[in-house]
Design an enzyme around this catalytic site. Sequence first.
Site, mmCIF file in Angstrom:
data_model
loop_
_atom_site.group_PDB
_atom_site.id
_atom_site.type_symbol
_atom_site.label_atom_id
_atom_site.label_comp_id
_atom_site.label_asym_id
_atom_site.label_seq_id
_atom_site.Cartn_x
_atom_site.Cartn_y
_atom_site.Cartn_z
ATOM 1 N N ARG A 1 0.506 -1.009 0.212
ATOM 2 C CA ARG A 1 0.290 0.056 -0.313
ATOM 3 C C ARG A 1 1.017 1.574 0.013
ATOM 4 O O ARG A 1 0.564 2.277 -0.219
ATOM 5 C CB ARG A 1 -0.757 -0.385 1.269
ATOM 6 C CG ARG A 1 -2.024 -1.523 1.326
ATOM 7 C CD ARG A 1 -2.830 -1.322 2.364
ATOM 8 N NE ARG A 1 -1.397 -2.497 3.503
ATOM 9 C CZ ARG A 1 -1.438 -2.352 4.935
ATOM 10 N NH1 ARG A 1 -2.933 -1.605 5.066
ATOM 11 N NH2 ARG A 1 -0.590 -2.319 5.093
ATOM 12 N N GLU B 1 -1.488 2.590 -13.707
ATOM 13 C CA GLU B 1 -1.343 1.750 -14.505
ATOM 14 C C GLU B 1 -1.688 2.498 -15.742
ATOM 15 O O GLU B 1 -2.746 2.872 -15.978
ATOM 16 C CB GLU B 1 -2.325 0.468 -13.593
ATOM 17 C CG GLU B 1 -2.153 -0.615 -14.665
ATOM 18 C CD GLU B 1 -3.077 -1.861 -13.943
ATOM 19 O OE1 GLU B 1 -3.847 -1.536 -12.782
ATOM 20 O OE2 GLU B 1 -3.126 -2.999 -14.226
ATOM 21 N N LEU C 1 12.669 3.521 0.429
ATOM 22 C CA LEU C 1 13.428 2.477 0.233
ATOM 23 C C LEU C 1 13.089 1.719 1.748
ATOM 24 O O LEU C 1 13.219 -0.049 0.956
ATOM 25 C CB LEU C 1 15.501 2.548 0.704
ATOM 26 C CG LEU C 1 15.866 1.444 1.094
ATOM 27 C CD1 LEU C 1 16.186 0.851 -0.605
ATOM 28 C CD2 LEU C 1 17.714 1.788 0.852
ATOM 29 N N ARG D 1 8.093 -10.776 -0.951
ATOM 30 C CA ARG D 1 8.064 -11.347 -2.466
ATOM 31 C C ARG D 1 9.056 -11.834 -2.541
ATOM 32 O O ARG D 1 8.603 -12.462 -3.542
ATOM 33 C CB ARG D 1 7.572 -10.405 -3.340
ATOM 34 C CG ARG D 1 6.138 -9.727 -2.724
ATOM 35 C CD ARG D 1 4.929 -10.414 -2.565
ATOM 36 N NE ARG D 1 3.933 -9.757 -2.626
ATOM 37 C CZ ARG D 1 2.826 -10.427 -2.458
ATOM 38 N NH1 ARG D 1 2.293 -11.398 -2.229
ATOM 39 N NH2 ARG D 1 2.187 -9.762 -1.714
HETATM 40 C C1 LIG Z 1 3.597 -15.742 0.330
HETATM 41 C C2 LIG Z 1 2.291 -14.493 0.661
HETATM 42 C C3 LIG Z 1 1.190 -14.848 0.438
HETATM 43 C C4 LIG Z 1 -0.172 -13.667 0.927
HETATM 44 N N1 LIG Z 1 -1.697 -14.325 1.243
HETATM 45 C C5 LIG Z 1 -2.715 -13.692 0.655
HETATM 46 C C6 LIG Z 1 -4.390 -14.189 0.709
HETATM 47 O O1 LIG Z 1 -4.759 -15.289 0.546
HETATM 48 N N2 LIG Z 1 -5.633 -13.083 0.834
HETATM 49 C C7 LIG Z 1 -4.684 -11.539 0.375
HETATM 50 O O2 LIG Z 1 -5.697 -10.960 0.231
HETATM 51 N N3 LIG Z 1 -3.455 -11.194 0.738
HETATM 52 C C8 LIG Z 1 -2.303 -12.230 1.057
HETATM 53 N N4 LIG Z 1 -1.502 -11.861 0.602
HETATM 54 C C9 LIG Z 1 -0.954 -10.070 0.735
HETATM 55 C C10 LIG Z 1 -0.405 -9.549 2.204
HETATM 56 O O3 LIG Z 1 -1.914 -10.063 3.372
HETATM 57 C C11 LIG Z 1 -0.112 -8.407 2.605
HETATM 58 O O4 LIG Z 1 -1.215 -7.801 2.564
HETATM 59 C C12 LIG Z 1 0.999 -7.871 1.307
HETATM 60 O O5 LIG Z 1 1.243 -8.510 1.680
HETATM 61 C C13 LIG Z 1 1.148 -6.255 1.670
HETATM 62 O O6 LIG Z 1 1.514 -6.363 2.937
HETATM 63 P P1 LIG Z 1 2.270 -5.592 4.660
HETATM 64 O O7 LIG Z 1 0.285 -5.233 4.490
HETATM 65 O O8 LIG Z 1 2.712 -5.991 5.677
HETATM 66 O O9 LIG Z 1 2.191 -4.168 3.571
HETATM 67 P P2 LIG Z 1 2.178 -3.063 3.086
HETATM 68 O O10 LIG Z 1 1.530 -2.357 1.803
HETATM 69 O O11 LIG Z 1 3.814 -2.897 1.954
HETATM 70 O O12 LIG Z 1 2.768 -1.354 3.787
HETATM 71 C C14 LIG Z 1 4.740 -1.558 4.083
HETATM 72 C C15 LIG Z 1 4.183 -1.275 5.583
HETATM 73 O O13 LIG Z 1 3.675 -0.011 5.885
HETATM 74 C C16 LIG Z 1 3.173 0.596 6.720
HETATM 75 N N5 LIG Z 1 1.147 0.626 6.562
HETATM 76 C C17 LIG Z 1 1.016 1.055 5.147
HETATM 77 N N6 LIG Z 1 -0.289 0.594 5.732
HETATM 78 C C18 LIG Z 1 -1.102 0.446 6.825
HETATM 79 C C19 LIG Z 1 -1.703 1.056 7.862
HETATM 80 N N7 LIG Z 1 -3.393 1.393 6.264
HETATM 81 N N8 LIG Z 1 -1.748 1.299 8.457
HETATM 82 C C20 LIG Z 1 -0.674 1.113 9.285
HETATM 83 N N9 LIG Z 1 0.217 0.809 8.811
HETATM 84 C C21 LIG Z 1 0.086 0.795 7.146
HETATM 85 C C22 LIG Z 1 3.200 -0.810 7.448
HETATM 86 O O14 LIG Z 1 4.063 -0.990 8.993
HETATM 87 C C23 LIG Z 1 3.341 -2.190 6.624
HETATM 88 O O15 LIG Z 1 4.432 -3.113 7.069
HETATM 89 C C24 LIG Z 1 0.003 -12.633 0.562
HETATM 90 C C25 LIG Z 1 0.581 -12.347 0.290
HETATM 91 C C26 LIG Z 1 2.025 -13.112 0.575
HETATM 92 C C27 LIG Z 1 3.892 -12.583 0.408
#
Ligand SMILES: Cc1cc2nc3c(=O)[nH]c(=O)nc-3n(C[C@H](O)[C@H](O)[C@H](O)COP(=O)(O)OP(=O)(O)OC[C@H]3O[C@@H](n4cnc5c(N)ncnc54)[C@H](O)[C@@H]3O)c2cc1C
Length: 309
Positions: free
Chosen positions: A93, A99, A187, A197
């Site tokens: 996010r 896109e 970063l 990933r």
């Molecule tokens: C192996 C694997 C399997 C998965 N399987 C599924 C699945 O079955 N179904 C599904 O729906 N998704 C799935 N996902 C997606 C997963 O649930 C996450 O949505 C995705 O990996 C994004 O990661 P994140 O939410 O940790 O952080 P990101 O969205 O990348 O954000 C990075 C960081 O920013 C901060 N941040 C971002 N937004 C906010 C917020 N609103 N509030 C507070 N802090 C924030 C947090 O510190 C977060 O760690 C999968 C992911 C992986 C890697």
Amino acid sequence: MRKVITEAESVLGVKYRVLDHGHVGLVDYMGGDEAIDNFARVSYGEGTRKTSERAGLIRYLVRKRHSSPLESTELAFNIACPIHVARQIVRHRTASMNEYSARYSIVPEVIYDDYSCQAQSDNNKQGRSSDLIDRGLESCYKSDIREIQDESFKVYRDMVKSGVAREIARMHLPLNTYTYFFWKMDLGNLFKFLSLRLDLHAQYEVRQFAHAIGCLTRLVAPIAFDAFVDYELDSVRMTSLDMRLLELLSQKGYNCIGAEIGDQLKEFIQTEGKAFGMGKREIAEFLEKISCETLDRDFSLNSLKVINE
Ligand SMILES: Cc1cc2nc3c(=O)[nH]c(=O)nc-3n(C[C@H](O)[C@H](O)[C@H](O)COP(=O)(O)OP(=O)(O)OC[C@H]3O[C@@H](n4cnc5c(N)ncnc54)[C@H](O)[C@@H]3O)c2cc1C
């Protein structure tokens, strides 16, 4: 004056091949190791202790998860990937993304086809195993899929030609169709993206894109990137239950780190882990952690292939 990083400048605009028709390229960047260092040092005013040298400081920041100095650095990429991969990338996010619009523009008939039909994995419910299904069956499925894809694009072209809105005509196109976007992230969050990933539990296809993004990121901030590999990507996080189990094993005279775990010892670990309140999956993760297996990763530019257009 704006800091120019020669290694990064030399790849701006270059596209690197990922999968059969995809690519990743670095479009622009801001910051780098020097910026991370400068951002972090602002805290060290007069009278504070002498700061360490750049590599030591950056490695400390990454090790201790001080992420805001890493946010000084931004990277923008252009990416072409199958829609089902984009759907995973877009879940991160903190990226800014634009896109290619299939509402405005015609969808190019570019489809991801270079995969094999591997079987469902037994131990990773979301993933594939390394076993291939029957070759004959695979070739039947792949030829059926190609037929459906050809038919989908034929209907798409006919719809567009007869004046149907592009936003409607595109609705039935396959998830394997390539899409194109610009994607920018700082970063600190990019490292979070990469650690999820590049993990073996992530889908093979998205891992290939993460690898290319990683190689280009390394050019912009090599010290921070190598610290990320050492302290995050190739490291394991021991929980307090892991530590207690490890302590127990050591008290019993077992040296399990990096050692082959026989059936009897595995059973002992499973029983004791359960007694500590660990779940089945958690115990499997513990075994993975103490195996000390690391992947042979290559984030050099040589591991990527330039697209000659
Ligand atoms: C192996 C694997 C399997 C998965 N399987 C599924 C699945 O079955 N179904 C599904 O729906 N998704 C799935 N996902 C997606 C997963 O649930 C996450 O949505 C995705 O990996 C994004 O990661 P994140 O939410 O940790 O952080 P990101 O969205 O990348 O954000 C990075 C960081 O920013 C901060 N941040 C971002 N937004 C906010 C917020 N609103 N509030 C507070 N802090 C924030 C947090 O510190 C977060 O760690 C999968 C992911 C992986 C890697």
